[in-house]
Design an enzyme around this catalytic site. Structure first.
Site, short mmCIF file in Angstrom:
data_model
loop_
_atom_site.label_atom_id
_atom_site.label_comp_id
_atom_site.label_asym_id
_atom_site.label_seq_id
_atom_site.Cartn_x
_atom_site.Cartn_y
_atom_site.Cartn_z
N GLY A 165 60.19 25.33 16.02
CA GLY A 165 59.41 24.19 15.57
C GLY A 165 58.27 23.77 16.45
N ARG A 174 59.96 34.67 25.29
CA ARG A 174 59.43 33.63 24.40
C ARG A 174 60.46 32.54 24.13
NH1 ARG A 174 56.34 37.85 20.16
NH2 ARG A 174 55.26 39.01 21.81
N ASN A 196 57.93 20.92 20.45
CA ASN A 196 58.06 20.44 19.07
C ASN A 196 57.72 18.96 19.05
OD1 ASN A 196 58.72 19.75 16.47
ND2 ASN A 196 60.71 20.77 16.47
N ASP A 226 58.79 21.13 10.60
CA ASP A 226 59.49 22.35 11.03
C ASP A 226 59.50 23.40 9.92
OD1 ASP A 226 59.96 21.27 13.46
OD2 ASP A 226 62.12 21.00 13.21
N ASP A 247 53.66 39.53 26.13
CA ASP A 247 53.92 40.96 25.89
C ASP A 247 54.69 41.62 27.03
OD1 ASP A 247 52.79 41.38 23.36
OD2 ASP A 247 50.78 41.55 24.18
N GLU A 307 41.77 42.30 25.02
CA GLU A 307 43.06 42.82 25.42
C GLU A 307 42.93 44.33 25.58
OE1 GLU A 307 47.71 43.42 24.03
OE2 GLU A 307 46.07 43.36 22.57
N ASP A 361 42.64 40.54 20.26
CA ASP A 361 43.82 41.40 20.25
C ASP A 361 43.42 42.86 20.02
OD1 ASP A 361 46.78 41.56 20.16
OD2 ASP A 361 46.40 42.26 18.11
#
Length: 627
Positions: A105, A482, A50, A56, A397, A329, A300
């Site tokens: 953020g 994540r 951030n 944000d 993923d 992918e 993707d």
């Protein structure tokens, strides 16, 4: 333990004298020469850094604002990941009821601020998860492909006002503040000699994508009625809303683009828009010089879009920039698809990550079968693409590699044996497995992580590191993979909470400087030796009982031998001199080890065999030299 800086400097100096030979070019010209030398780093922008708290996200900007309480707020970057804010507890008792509504953020300024970190690590190419404007934190539900998310830039409100005036006609498109900051990021990346690619999601959009929003509003009268797979339009004569359409895998927040009538291409409308957006980012000023644009794309769910579209699109990409890199992918075998579609590469789950899971992580795939599987799956790619595939272990993923190792061996059998349960949802997260371990890796498990990383840096193909893996981060499958990036100057709360309310010993969270130094050294080892990037690969020996593998990488007069011992005991492996092919006047010297100094290993030769004695959970690199 990292190699000495003096030794690393010697390696770099020796390698600098060598002439590099490119891999054989692809017959279709799809693989740029730089791809074989790339060391990739994957960035999930919302969770990387951030750099500008003034931009944000606000509650109204998230995917489902109506579900979040009014006291919703951006989460503290350094908080315990599993500790829940008051607004989260109001959404339900389960950690996973609210975590997807979180924002931290992360933004483009954060990436700009950390480019020196990435440069020092040694990575040469960056892959960004979607940066286009979208509601969700993952941003695979794009509202547009021609604008960077306003909340990644310095003026969200101003950007949103500009975007509201546009149509699908590129003549109406503006350059927003976020767009301009992204162009600056491209310049800064290129100034460091690095490359940059972004995620292209050309199979589906979000609900607020301009074409779908118009379709939903105007139904049969929309100029975009042929862009999507509409199952039923609304009947204005009834009180019900009959409007129905195909969502990606049934998810209605992800309406799917329509194909042409023959099913061989995208429908004309979305195809032209994708081409227009592609040109915008590859040659921003439209002057025919692509140096101010991105260096390529990651696509993707590429196998869910007609291959005829990809053939046309990839040809167009290379007209814009002949040195562009495109990576699909595809989780299954991808060799034929890459050739037919004109791709440079694929995310190499099938031929790299999955075999690595079986042998180096789980220890259930015998070394001999691991070597055979690598050879067979590598052979599915034509020669140029073998050196360009993105060799990853973890990604946005999957579980993080550290947690894969922590949870290895928890079951006696596999649900999907041919995948060694790689990314198997029932066993990759506390969401599906109540016994899944969320703890920090111990010393043994970190040994295995270093061994895996060294293999990643010495195998055929371009390695890709998921953000934070080099800093010691761990985590289960999405969303726990994540977490906010761990930075050395920040003080983090320990992980003391548990997503399932289980008793837990708190785990300290901090930047792992020792692991970072190891990754940096391993990356620079790869960059120092052309044979690791462009050389031949030969398996020299395997030992299933000892869980050991020896292989050679050779290019012209440079030869490196890598010996891996995956077991928990010291091991010995013999390589016949006839297989080793060193020559009468050559010797091998250890130059890199994943645990301890390289000189701790023993190598003896009697003219018939070379015997390597390797410590437990260790990989060692040897360099050939003339006596």
């Amino acid at each position: 333990m990292k190699p000495s800086l003096l030794l690393l400097a010697l390696i770099l100096g020796l390698a600098a004298c060598r002439t590099e030979a490119p891999p054989p070019p692809a017959a279709d010209g799809a693989v740029p020469d730089w791809a074989a030398d790339a060391v990739w780093y994957q960035i999930f922008p919302e969770r990387f850094a951030n750099g500008d708290p003034s931009n944000d996200p606000v509650r109204a900007s998230i995917e489902f604002p109506e579900r979040a309480p009014e006291n919703w707020h951006v989460m503290p970057w350094t908080a315990d990941w599993y500790a829940r804010a008051g607004w989260e507890r109001a959404m339900g008792d389960d950690f996973y009821d609210s975590v997807f509504h979180r924002r931290y953020g992360g933004d483009l300024q954060g990436v700009l601020d950390r480019l020196d970190y990435l440069d020092s690590l040694g990575v040469t190419a960056l892959y960004f998860n979607p940066v286009f404007w979208a509601r969700s934190l993952h941003k695979y539900d794009g509202n547009t492909y021609h604008h960077i998310d306003p909340y990644f830039g310095p003026d969200p409100e101003g950007d949103l006002a500009l975007i509201a005036t546009e149509t699908s006609d590129p003549a109406t498109w503006h350059w927003t503040a976020a767009d301009s900051l992204f162009l600056r990021l491209i310049r800064e990346v290129h100034a460091r000699g690095m490359r940059l690619i972004i995620d292209g999601v050309f199979n589906h959009t979000g609900r607020d994508f301009f074409a779908f929003a118009d379709l939903r509003k105007n139904q049969q009268n929309s100029p975009y009625r042929d862009w999507y797979i509409v199952k039923a339009f609304d009947d204005p004569a009834t009180p019900e809303d009959e409007f129905d359409y195909e969502g990606w895998w049934g998810v209605k927040t992800l309406p799917v683009f329509a194909d042409n009538a023959e099913g061989t291409d995208l429908a004309p409308g979305p195809k032209q828009y994708v081409f227009d957006a592609t040109a915008r980012w590859m040659d921003p000023d439209g002057d025919g010089d692509p140096s101010d644009g991105i260096d390529g794309w990651r696509l993707d769910v590429a196998n869910e879009v007609p291959v005829g579209f990809w053939a046309d699109w990839n040809a167009y990409v290379r007209r814009l920039n002949p040195a562009a890199f495109t990576v699909s992918e595809v989780w299954e075998e991808a060799g034929d698809f890459l050739r037919e579609g004109g791709f440079s590469s694929t995310m190499n789950y099938h031929a790299f990550a999955i075999p690595v899971k079986g042998f180096l992580i789980d220890g259930t795939l015998p070394a001999s079968e691991f070597a055979a599987l690598l050879d067979a799956r590598r052979a599915a790619f034509d020669p140029a693409r073998r050196y360009a595939v993105q060799n990853l272990i973890d990604s946005h993923d999957t579980e993080r590699v550290a947690s894969m190792i922590v949870n290895a061996g928890r079951y006696d059998d596999y649900i999907k044996p041919e995948w060694f349960d790689y990314d198997r949802g029932e066993r990759a997260s506390p969401r599906g497995d109540a016994g899944y371990l969320v703890r920090k890796p111990n010393a043994r498990e970190r040994d295995l992580q270093r061994l895996i990383a060294l293999f990643q840096m010495t195998y055929v193909g371009a390695p890709m590191v998921y953000y934070g893996t080099e800093a010691g981060m761990w985590g289960a499958d999405d969303p726990d993979d994540r977490m906010p990036m761990v930075w050395p100057e920040l003080a983090y709360a320990p992980q003391a909470a548990d997503p399932r309310g289980r008793p837990r010993t708190p785990d300290p969270v901090a930047f792992d400087a020792g692991l970072y130094d190891f990754y940096r050294a391993a990356i620079h080892l790869r960059r120092a030796h052309p044979s690791l990037r462009r050389g031949d690969f030969r398996v020299l020996a395997t030992d299933d009982t000892a869980q050991m593998l020896a292989f050679a990488r050779t290019l012209e007069d440079e030869m490196l031998v890598v010996v891996l011992n995956r077991s928990d005991a010291p091991g010995t492996i013999d390589v016949p001199e006839a297989v080793l092919r060193l020559g009468e006047t050559a010797s091998l010297a250890p130059v890199f080890a994943t645990t301890g100094p390289p000189g701790q290993v023993s190598l003896t030769r009697d003219g018939v065999v070379a015997r390597f004695e390797i410590p437990a959970r260790t990989a060692v690199v040897f360099r050939r030299s003339d006596r």
